[in-house]
Write a protein that holds these residues in place. Structure first.
Motif, PDB file in Angstrom:
ATOM      1  N   LYS A  45       2.492  12.835  -1.496  1.00 26.68           N
ATOM      2  CA  LYS A  45       2.084  11.507  -0.868  1.00 26.68           C
ATOM      3  C   LYS A  45       0.550  11.019  -1.799  1.00 26.68           C
ATOM      4  O   LYS A  45       0.602   9.723  -1.836  1.00 26.68           O
ATOM      5  CB  LYS A  45       1.407  11.828   0.423  1.00 26.68           C
ATOM      6  CG  LYS A  45       2.424  12.126   1.417  1.00 26.68           C
ATOM      7  CD  LYS A  45       1.792  12.401   3.033  1.00 26.68           C
ATOM      8  CE  LYS A  45       2.789  12.511   3.947  1.00 26.68           C
ATOM      9  NZ  LYS A  45       2.048  12.809   5.425  1.00 26.68           N
ATOM     10  N   ASN A  58       5.604   5.167   4.901  1.00 25.22           N
ATOM     11  CA  ASN A  58       6.171   4.909   6.294  1.00 25.22           C
ATOM     12  C   ASN A  58       7.334   4.167   6.328  1.00 25.22           C
ATOM     13  O   ASN A  58       8.678   4.496   7.112  1.00 25.22           O
ATOM     14  CB  ASN A  58       5.104   3.921   7.162  1.00 25.22           C
ATOM     15  CG  ASN A  58       3.966   4.642   7.311  1.00 25.22           C
ATOM     16  OD1 ASN A  58       3.947   5.960   7.560  1.00 25.22           O
ATOM     17  ND2 ASN A  58       2.777   3.838   7.592  1.00 25.22           N
ATOM     18  N   LYS A 106       0.578   3.498   2.107  1.00 19.38           N
ATOM     19  CA  LYS A 106       0.792   4.255   3.379  1.00 19.38           C
ATOM     20  C   LYS A 106       1.964   3.107   3.795  1.00 19.38           C
ATOM     21  O   LYS A 106       2.782   4.079   4.486  1.00 19.38           O
ATOM     22  CB  LYS A 106      -0.564   3.902   4.392  1.00 19.38           C
ATOM     23  CG  LYS A 106      -0.247   4.248   5.461  1.00 19.38           C
ATOM     24  CD  LYS A 106      -1.656   4.066   6.301  1.00 19.38           C
ATOM     25  CE  LYS A 106      -1.321   4.554   7.669  1.00 19.38           C
ATOM     26  NZ  LYS A 106      -2.654   4.194   8.738  1.00 19.38           N
ATOM     27  N   ASP A 107       2.057   1.890   3.623  1.00 15.35           N
ATOM     28  CA  ASP A 107       3.222   1.221   3.969  1.00 15.35           C
ATOM     29  C   ASP A 107       4.413   1.522   3.230  1.00 15.35           C
ATOM     30  O   ASP A 107       5.481   1.733   4.142  1.00 15.35           O
ATOM     31  CB  ASP A 107       2.733  -0.208   3.443  1.00 15.35           C
ATOM     32  CG  ASP A 107       1.866  -0.926   4.524  1.00 15.35           C
ATOM     33  OD1 ASP A 107       1.535  -0.585   5.329  1.00 15.35           O
ATOM     34  OD2 ASP A 107       1.363  -2.079   3.852  1.00 15.35           O
ATOM     35  N   GLY A 137      -0.336   7.360  -3.598  1.00 17.07           N
ATOM     36  CA  GLY A 137      -1.386   6.888  -3.787  1.00 17.07           C
ATOM     37  C   GLY A 137      -2.123   6.342  -5.077  1.00 17.07           C
ATOM     38  O   GLY A 137      -2.626   5.404  -5.525  1.00 17.07           O
ATOM     39  N   THR A 173       0.797  -1.258   0.023  1.00 20.85           N
ATOM     40  CA  THR A 173      -0.016   0.056  -0.104  1.00 20.85           C
ATOM     41  C   THR A 173       0.921   1.353   0.133  1.00 20.85           C
ATOM     42  O   THR A 173       1.921   1.116   0.194  1.00 20.85           O
ATOM     43  CB  THR A 173      -1.027   0.160   1.370  1.00 20.85           C
ATOM     44  OG1 THR A 173      -0.079   0.261   2.447  1.00 20.85           O
ATOM     45  CG2 THR A 173      -1.671  -1.340   1.377  1.00 20.85           C
TER      46      THR A 173
END
Length: 120
Positions: A48, A29, A25-26, A52, A23
């Motif tokens: 960001k 991070n 988000k992963d 996505g 993902t």
């Protein structure tokens, strides 16, 4: 500080592409934790978002933008070079439609001499 924004977008996209992260988000991070001491990583919201978007394209290939057509140079003509003061100008046509005229771009021509240019 350097190498977190644009570089981070590309690294996160690569992490998604090779399957290291599943993902956005992963990936964001993971990059933040590996690249920075404070875990901030990519901070600009639009950057960001683009990670996505890439995640969505990988999950649904039909969302991918179609490739741009390949254009081939078919001719170069240099005429009246001495009369124009050794200036070279060029035009770009696609299917007989004029897309660019370098003389117009620098303001050295009369618009009545040119085929209309399509604005995108």
């Amino acid at each position: 500080k350097a190498g977190k924004g644009r570089t981070g977008v590309m690294v996160c996209s690569l992490l998604l592409h090779i399957g290291r992260c599943t993902t956005a988000k992963d990936a964001l991070n993971y990059f933040a934790n590996q690249r920075t001491l404070d875990g901030t990583g990519v901070t600009i919201p639009s950057q960001k978002r683009f990670v996505g978007y890439y995640e969505e394209i990988l999950k649904n290939p039909k969302l991918a933008v179609p490739p741009f057509p390949v254009l081939n140079l078919v001719a170069i003509r240099i005429t009246n070079l001495a009369q124009s003061g050794w200036s070279i100008f060029f035009k770009i046509y696609v299917n007989s439609i004029l897309y660019f005229d370098s003389r117009q771009a620098i303001g050295e021509t009369k618009t009545s001499e040119l085929t209309p240019i399509i604005d995108f």
